[in-house]
Design an enzyme around this catalytic site. Sequence first.
Site, PDB file in Angstrom:
ATOM      1  CE  LYS A   1      -2.193  -1.120   3.835  1.00  0.00           C
ATOM      2  NZ  LYS A   1      -1.838  -2.478   4.251  1.00  0.00           N
TER       3      LYS A   1
ATOM      4  NE  ARG B   1       6.238  -0.968  10.302  1.00  0.00           N
ATOM      5  CZ  ARG B   1       5.137  -1.017   9.571  1.00  0.00           C
ATOM      6  NH1 ARG B   1       5.071  -0.393   8.425  1.00  0.00           N
ATOM      7  NH2 ARG B   1       4.094  -1.696  10.008  1.00  0.00           N
TER       8      ARG B   1
ATOM      9  NE  ARG C   1       2.086  -5.742  11.144  1.00  0.00           N
ATOM     10  CZ  ARG C   1       3.201  -5.569  10.441  1.00  0.00           C
ATOM     11  NH1 ARG C   1       4.339  -6.075  10.876  1.00  0.00           N
ATOM     12  NH2 ARG C   1       3.182  -4.896   9.323  1.00  0.00           N
TER      13      ARG C   1
ATOM     14  NE  ARG D   1       7.394  -3.414   6.208  1.00  0.00           N
ATOM     15  CZ  ARG D   1       6.084  -3.150   6.186  1.00  0.00           C
ATOM     16  NH1 ARG D   1       5.520  -2.656   5.101  1.00  0.00           N
ATOM     17  NH2 ARG D   1       5.345  -3.384   7.242  1.00  0.00           N
TER      18      ARG D   1
ATOM     19  NE  ARG E   1      -4.349  -1.990   9.751  1.00  0.00           N
ATOM     20  CZ  ARG E   1      -3.359  -1.361   9.125  1.00  0.00           C
ATOM     21  NH1 ARG E   1      -3.502  -0.120   8.744  1.00  0.00           N
ATOM     22  NH2 ARG E   1      -2.229  -1.983   8.876  1.00  0.00           N
TER      23      ARG E   1
END
Length: 189
Positions: A14, A134, A145, A128, A89
């Site tokens: 996204k 993160r 998640r 990532r 969401r």
Amino acid sequence: MRNIVIFGAPGSGKGTQSALLVEKYGFKHISTGDVLRAEIKNGTELGKTAQTFIDKGQLIPDSLMIDILAATYDGMQPCDGVIFDGFPRTIPQAEALKEMLAQRGTEVAGMLELAVPDEMLTERLINRGKTSGRADDNEETIKKRLAVYNEQTAPLIEWYEKEGKRHAVKGYGSLEEINAALCTVIDTF
Ligand code: ATP
Ligand code: MG
């Protein structure tokens, strides 16, 4: 004014695709994840609250998130279009967005769904995590998640389908290919 929802699981791309669309169309970009991470970085009260949820792979409560979204939207300069990335969401968030935009005399032009198989998502997020810094890009939190996505966020696909606003595109292949597929849909808005 085109209000575009970019939708997909964690790691669906996204943020990456939003940046390309901002460049091409001059849209503004609201990423609720980025907003929350900025609050955390600045050590605000909101940031402290957000961190407790994000670290566990959970969603921030709807009422709080809806207020943040409205404040961010109203704080933006007038522009040609806005991309909503990471919001809604949940179904209550989608209903709140619809109401918020209606109150402002506008609506969602369309929802662009980046469809990516589950195995690919996990692999992308783990990769990532090696460079993103993160805290939520680790294997255990990624699992949570994705479970939260399947449980609370995926039902929005049908919700937007019923609104007649869902446009699914293939979310893997080259960035250019994905971008071209998104642009083809946006040009019909
Ligand atoms: P992507 O990889 O596609 O950018 P993501 O799930 O990795 O998506 P963000 O959108 O950056 O990441 O969101 C990070 C975290 O912030 C979420 O896991 C959640 O805890 C919180 N968050 C972001 N947006 C919302 C929202 N609309 N409602 C509730 N919590 C949110
Ligand atoms: Mg993101």
